[in-house]
Write a protein that holds these residues in place. Structure first.
Motif, short mmCIF file in Angstrom:
data_model
loop_
_atom_site.label_atom_id
_atom_site.label_comp_id
_atom_site.label_asym_id
_atom_site.label_seq_id
_atom_site.Cartn_x
_atom_site.Cartn_y
_atom_site.Cartn_z
N LYS A 48 -38.09 -34.91 11.62
CA LYS A 48 -37.69 -36.00 10.73
C LYS A 48 -36.23 -36.41 10.97
CE LYS A 48 -37.90 -37.53 5.91
NZ LYS A 48 -39.01 -38.47 6.07
N MET A 49 -35.37 -35.43 11.17
CA MET A 49 -33.97 -35.74 11.45
C MET A 49 -33.83 -36.52 12.75
SD MET A 49 -32.32 -32.08 10.30
CE MET A 49 -30.63 -32.51 10.71
N LEU A 50 -34.58 -36.12 13.77
CA LEU A 50 -34.46 -36.78 15.07
C LEU A 50 -35.08 -38.17 15.07
CD1 LEU A 50 -35.10 -33.83 17.55
CD2 LEU A 50 -32.94 -34.72 16.68
N THR A 51 -36.24 -38.31 14.44
CA THR A 51 -36.82 -39.66 14.39
C THR A 51 -35.98 -40.58 13.54
OG1 THR A 51 -38.30 -39.01 12.56
CG2 THR A 51 -39.18 -38.84 14.81
N THR A 52 -35.37 -40.06 12.49
CA THR A 52 -34.46 -40.87 11.69
C THR A 52 -33.27 -41.32 12.53
OG1 THR A 52 -35.06 -39.75 9.63
CG2 THR A 52 -32.94 -40.87 9.66
N LEU A 53 -32.72 -40.41 13.32
CA LEU A 53 -31.61 -40.76 14.21
C LEU A 53 -32.04 -41.82 15.22
CD1 LEU A 53 -28.81 -40.42 15.40
CD2 LEU A 53 -29.61 -38.31 16.53
N ASP A 54 -33.24 -41.71 15.74
CA ASP A 54 -33.71 -42.72 16.69
C ASP A 54 -33.82 -44.09 16.02
OD1 ASP A 54 -34.66 -43.09 19.48
OD2 ASP A 54 -36.45 -43.83 18.46
N VAL A 55 -34.33 -44.10 14.80
CA VAL A 55 -34.46 -45.37 14.06
C VAL A 55 -33.10 -45.96 13.76
CG1 VAL A 55 -35.16 -46.37 11.85
CG2 VAL A 55 -36.73 -44.85 13.08
N LEU A 56 -32.19 -45.16 13.22
CA LEU A 56 -30.89 -45.69 12.80
C LEU A 56 -30.00 -46.05 13.98
CD1 LEU A 56 -30.05 -43.39 9.74
CD2 LEU A 56 -31.08 -45.67 9.76
N SER A 57 -30.24 -45.45 15.13
CA SER A 57 -29.44 -45.78 16.32
C SER A 57 -30.02 -46.95 17.10
CB SER A 57 -29.35 -44.55 17.25
OG SER A 57 -30.61 -44.25 17.82
N GLY A 58 -31.16 -47.46 16.67
CA GLY A 58 -31.79 -48.55 17.41
C GLY A 58 -32.53 -48.08 18.63
N GLY A 59 -33.06 -46.83 18.58
CA GLY A 59 -33.84 -46.32 19.71
C GLY A 59 -32.99 -45.80 20.85
N ARG A 60 -31.89 -45.10 20.52
CA ARG A 60 -30.96 -44.63 21.56
C ARG A 60 -30.97 -43.12 21.75
NH1 ARG A 60 -25.28 -46.39 20.21
NH2 ARG A 60 -25.92 -46.99 18.11
N LEU A 61 -31.87 -42.40 21.12
CA LEU A 61 -31.86 -40.95 21.18
C LEU A 61 -32.48 -40.42 22.47
CD1 LEU A 61 -31.51 -38.11 19.89
CD2 LEU A 61 -33.79 -38.43 18.88
N ILE A 62 -31.80 -39.41 23.06
CA ILE A 62 -32.39 -38.55 24.09
C ILE A 62 -32.46 -37.16 23.49
CG2 ILE A 62 -32.20 -37.58 26.40
CD1 ILE A 62 -30.58 -40.03 27.20
N ALA A 63 -33.65 -36.60 23.39
CA ALA A 63 -33.84 -35.31 22.71
C ALA A 63 -33.76 -34.18 23.73
CB ALA A 63 -35.19 -35.30 21.99
N GLY A 64 -32.58 -33.58 23.82
CA GLY A 64 -32.39 -32.43 24.70
C GLY A 64 -32.74 -31.15 23.96
N PHE A 65 -33.69 -30.37 24.48
CA PHE A 65 -34.19 -29.18 23.80
C PHE A 65 -33.99 -27.94 24.66
CE2 PHE A 65 -37.60 -32.01 21.63
CZ PHE A 65 -36.70 -32.37 20.63
N GLY A 66 -33.74 -26.80 23.99
CA GLY A 66 -33.61 -25.55 24.70
C GLY A 66 -34.01 -24.37 23.82
N THR A 67 -34.02 -23.18 24.42
CA THR A 67 -34.47 -21.98 23.72
C THR A 67 -33.33 -21.18 23.11
OG1 THR A 67 -34.34 -20.63 25.73
CG2 THR A 67 -36.43 -21.75 25.28
N GLY A 68 -32.09 -21.39 23.57
CA GLY A 68 -30.98 -20.54 23.16
C GLY A 68 -30.91 -19.30 24.02
N TRP A 69 -29.76 -18.57 23.92
CA TRP A 69 -29.58 -17.42 24.82
C TRP A 69 -28.86 -16.24 24.18
CZ3 TRP A 69 -24.63 -15.65 25.78
CH2 TRP A 69 -23.58 -16.52 25.45
N MET A 70 -28.25 -16.41 23.01
CA MET A 70 -27.40 -15.37 22.44
C MET A 70 -28.14 -14.58 21.36
SD MET A 70 -23.65 -15.77 20.67
CE MET A 70 -23.04 -16.79 22.01
N PRO A 71 -28.51 -13.29 21.61
CA PRO A 71 -29.26 -12.52 20.61
C PRO A 71 -28.57 -12.42 19.26
CG PRO A 71 -29.27 -11.40 22.74
CD PRO A 71 -28.31 -12.54 22.86
N GLU A 72 -27.25 -12.30 19.26
CA GLU A 72 -26.52 -12.18 18.00
C GLU A 72 -26.69 -13.42 17.13
OE1 GLU A 72 -24.18 -9.91 21.18
OE2 GLU A 72 -25.28 -11.80 21.01
N GLU A 73 -26.74 -14.57 17.75
CA GLU A 73 -26.94 -15.82 17.00
C GLU A 73 -28.34 -15.87 16.40
OE1 GLU A 73 -26.08 -20.60 17.60
OE2 GLU A 73 -26.48 -19.34 19.35
N PHE A 74 -29.33 -15.40 17.17
CA PHE A 74 -30.69 -15.37 16.66
C PHE A 74 -30.80 -14.45 15.45
CE2 PHE A 74 -31.73 -17.51 20.49
CZ PHE A 74 -33.01 -18.04 20.34
N ALA A 75 -30.14 -13.30 15.52
CA ALA A 75 -30.20 -12.36 14.40
C ALA A 75 -29.60 -12.98 13.15
CB ALA A 75 -29.46 -11.08 14.77
#
Length: 315
Positions: free
Chosen positions: A113-140
């Motif tokens: 919802k946040m990303l589609t809202t950003l795409d709408v409000l930006s006039g269709g300018r979003l590029i959705a870069g996705f990843g898994t993350g890498w730092m175990p401490e951050e996951f915890a």
């Protein structure tokens, strides 16, 4: 699907890259870099994603953040989606993207919802870069399962694509059966999905789910090898290689050579002619899109380097 016709360039406005930014001046800095990107002819502006990190980061990860390596304060970043919304409101032309958003930390429906809202409000300018993350401490800290991050990321991506197209999604992490999702993005069927990471798993994920592979700091020869690997995987998956763009994020250090552990000059560091030669090599290696982080000591130096690079790249 997203098909680049020539090599394009984006600029990272991640505030921590320039040490001169203070908490009070970050909004001004982000707005300035976004406007610089637009004025200089860049195609896009990018923000990184980080929640928290250990206070002794350099001691835990000396190969990445030890003496002579990346500054641990480079992990002090503003929240990505919020910042990109701010950038979108301060610009009219440049695309906005995450390099990259760590999906396992987020709820798939709220994130969509946040990303589609950003795409709408930006006039269709979003590029959705996705990843898994890498730092175990951050996951915890985020109460996320580090070992399951790959599977969870794949489900997030499938859920995002389904919701963008008005479809219900049923999976192990969420179900939208019988529910209506709003808003649909302006870009159809969904904003371009770039999959970040240099690992084999990330490359496979890009071929199976992405419109682009988004690597980190690879040399032209490494990019060429990755492009070949993606081509081979595309054949296995029955997908045309032209459907998976080859993109990269790397750091620009203008007028100063930076050496790697072997004493060799790092790509995109050094004189204007060296930078220009590097860009030609990236083009020859099959790179479609380059996102640069700029390593300069002040905001003024960073903005000037952006304009200088734009001239080198003929933007």
């Amino acid at each position: 699907m997203w098909h680049p016709s020539r090599m394009k360039y984006g600029i990272a406005a991640t505030t921590s890259v320039t040490p001169a930014t203070t908490p009070q001046s970050q909004a001004d800095y982000v707005r300035r870099m976004a406007q610089t990107a637009e004025d200089a002819g860049f195609d896009s502006v990018w923000i990184s994603d980080r929640t928290v990190y250990p206070k002794d980061l350099a001691a835990r990860y000396p190969d990445e953040f030890g003496l002579g390596k990346a500054d641990p304060s480079a992990q002090n970043v503003l929240e990505a989606v919020t910042t990109l919304s701010y950038i979108a409101g301060a610009t009219t032309r440049v695309k906005v993207g995450m390099s990259v958003l760590v999906l396992p930390f987020r709820h798939p429906v709220l994130n969509a919802k946040m990303l589609t809202t950003l795409d709408v409000l930006s006039g269709g300018r979003l590029i959705a870069g996705f990843g898994t993350g890498w730092m175990p401490e951050e996951f915890a800290t985020m109460n996320a399962d580090f070992d399951e991050r790959g599977r969870v990321t794949d489900e997030h991506i499938r859920a995002f694509m389904a919701l963008c197209q008005g479809e219900e999604y049923e999976g192990s992490i969420t179900s939208t059966a019988g529910m209506t999702f709003f808003p649909r993005p302006l870009q159809t069927p969904y904003p371009p999905v770039w999959i970040g990471g240099n690992s084999k798993a990330a490359i496979r994920r890009a071929v199976r789910h992405g419109d682009a592979w988004h690597g980190i700091g690879q040399s032209p020869s490494e990019v060429s090898n990755t492009r070949d690997a993606i081509g081979t995987l595309c054949e296995t998956e029955g997908r045309p290689p032209s459907e998976v763009a080859i993109t990269l994020r790397s750091t620009l250090v203008l007028d100063r050579e930076v050496l790697d552990d072997t004493g060799q000059r790092k790509t995109l560091t050094g004189s204007p002619q060296q930078i220009r030669d590097d860009l030609n090599q990236y083009q020859d290696a099959g790179l479609d899109y380059l996102v640069i982080s700029i390593d300069q000591p002040t905001e003024d130096d960073t903005a000037q380097a952006a304009f200088s690079f734009a001239k080198l790249a003929n933007l």
